[in-house]
Design an enzyme around this catalytic site. Sequence first.
Site, PDB file in Angstrom:
ATOM      1  N   GLU A  87       0.851  -1.197   0.000  1.00 40.09           N
ATOM      2  CA  GLU A  87       0.000   0.000   0.000  1.00 40.09           C
ATOM      3  C   GLU A  87       0.885   1.243   0.000  1.00 40.09           C
ATOM      4  OE1 GLU A  87      -2.615   1.543  -0.594  1.00 40.09           O
ATOM      5  OE2 GLU A  87      -4.018   1.629   1.082  1.00 40.09           O
ATOM      6  N   ASP A  88       0.409   2.324  -0.617  1.00 37.76           N
ATOM      7  CA  ASP A  88       1.221   3.548  -0.611  1.00 37.76           C
ATOM      8  C   ASP A  88       1.204   4.229   0.757  1.00 37.76           C
ATOM      9  OD1 ASP A  88      -1.449   4.331  -0.922  1.00 37.76           O
ATOM     10  OD2 ASP A  88      -1.083   5.699  -2.584  1.00 37.76           O
ATOM     11  N   ASP A 101      -3.871   5.689   5.987  1.00 36.98           N
ATOM     12  CA  ASP A 101      -4.447   6.840   6.669  1.00 36.98           C
ATOM     13  C   ASP A 101      -5.299   6.296   7.816  1.00 36.98           C
ATOM     14  OD1 ASP A 101      -5.017   9.468   7.190  1.00 36.98           O
ATOM     15  OD2 ASP A 101      -6.765   9.491   5.889  1.00 36.98           O
ATOM     16  N   PHE A 161      -2.125  16.539   3.030  1.00 40.29           N
ATOM     17  CA  PHE A 161      -2.254  15.580   1.940  1.00 40.29           C
ATOM     18  C   PHE A 161      -0.913  15.445   1.232  1.00 40.29           C
ATOM     19  CE2 PHE A 161      -4.280  13.440  -1.642  1.00 40.29           C
ATOM     20  CZ  PHE A 161      -5.180  12.657  -0.946  1.00 40.29           C
ATOM     21  N   ARG A 170       1.476  11.970  -9.474  1.00 43.35           N
ATOM     22  CA  ARG A 170       1.959  10.610  -9.158  1.00 43.35           C
ATOM     23  C   ARG A 170       3.400  10.389  -9.593  1.00 43.35           C
ATOM     24  NH1 ARG A 170      -2.352   7.236  -7.694  1.00 43.35           N
ATOM     25  NH2 ARG A 170      -4.289   7.572  -8.835  1.00 43.35           N
TER      26      ARG A 170
HETATM   27  P1  IMP Z   1      -7.234   4.661   4.279  1.00 49.15           P
HETATM   28  O1  IMP Z   1      -8.161   3.625   3.732  1.00 49.15           O
HETATM   29  O2  IMP Z   1      -7.913   5.698   5.124  1.00 49.15           O
HETATM   30  O3  IMP Z   1      -6.018   4.079   4.950  1.00 49.15           O
HETATM   31  O4  IMP Z   1      -6.730   5.502   3.038  1.00 49.15           O
HETATM   32  C1  IMP Z   1      -5.748   4.988   2.245  1.00 49.15           C
HETATM   33  C2  IMP Z   1      -5.940   5.294   0.780  1.00 49.15           C
HETATM   34  O5  IMP Z   1      -6.264   6.664   0.561  1.00 49.15           O
HETATM   35  C3  IMP Z   1      -4.629   5.016   0.103  1.00 49.15           C
HETATM   36  O6  IMP Z   1      -4.781   3.896  -0.727  1.00 49.15           O
HETATM   37  C4  IMP Z   1      -4.299   6.266  -0.650  1.00 49.15           C
HETATM   38  O7  IMP Z   1      -4.399   6.029  -2.036  1.00 49.15           O
HETATM   39  C5  IMP Z   1      -5.311   7.309  -0.227  1.00 49.15           C
HETATM   40  N1  IMP Z   1      -4.673   8.386   0.565  1.00 49.15           N
HETATM   41  C6  IMP Z   1      -4.771   8.606   1.895  1.00 49.15           C
HETATM   42  N2  IMP Z   1      -4.053   9.672   2.275  1.00 49.15           N
HETATM   43  C7  IMP Z   1      -3.464  10.134   1.149  1.00 49.15           C
HETATM   44  C8  IMP Z   1      -2.555  11.232   0.879  1.00 49.15           C
HETATM   45  O8  IMP Z   1      -2.135  12.017   1.738  1.00 49.15           O
HETATM   46  N3  IMP Z   1      -2.177  11.362  -0.436  1.00 49.15           N
HETATM   47  C9  IMP Z   1      -2.596  10.521  -1.423  1.00 49.15           C
HETATM   48  N4  IMP Z   1      -3.420   9.494  -1.209  1.00 49.15           N
HETATM   49  C10 IMP Z   1      -3.861   9.305   0.053  1.00 49.15           C
HETATM   50 MG    MG Z   2      -5.232   7.595  -4.233  1.00 44.69          MG
END
Ligand code: IMP
Ligand code: MG
Length: 172
Positions: A94-95, A98, A147, A160
Amino acid sequence: MRLEKVIDRKEIEKRVAELGREISEFYGDREIVVIGILKGAFIFMADLVRNISIPMKLDFVRASSYIGDRSSGSVEVVYTPSISIKNEDILLVEDILDTGLTAHVIKNQLIKWGARSVKLCALIDRKTNRKEITADFLGFELEDSRFLVGYGLDVNEKFRYLPDVFAIVNED
Ligand code: IMP
Ligand code: MG
């Protein structure tokens, strides 16, 4: 709006090499299946797999896109791997974590498909949110609530391709 660099490409390169070694040591010489979460993880995964020294198969999953409203909490798997997951040791890539919900939902799905084990490798863990899941292998921990873009991460599909990670700074 301007971009402020938070992780330099050299730091990323060094950390990704270390992660590759950690992962290779952890699995020994077992073959693993590396599954990247599209689209954000594609650059990280490309660098990561070239630093892992054990046999691997590679594939991707895609979750429904992230919408600002985190509390809505609905994540759906919209693209599924074509290679078999059953009885495989999976490394999910995963990148950024959050809330961790995306990775959590995909991990559960991989377990439902019969994976033998699922470990999570994330480039960034944003420490400002409560987590559904923690990474087994982690690149960077950030307290930054801004962000982030670059190195695969986007805002509305932009940025990206940038080789470093930047925070978006909104100026009045
Ligand atoms: P989560 O499900 O809340 O953990 O959100 C994760 C997903 O949201 C990741 O797969 C990211 O692609 C996207 N995401 C969350 N925060 C950011 C950010 O700061 N920049 C870009 N993408 C984000
Ligand atoms: Mg994204």
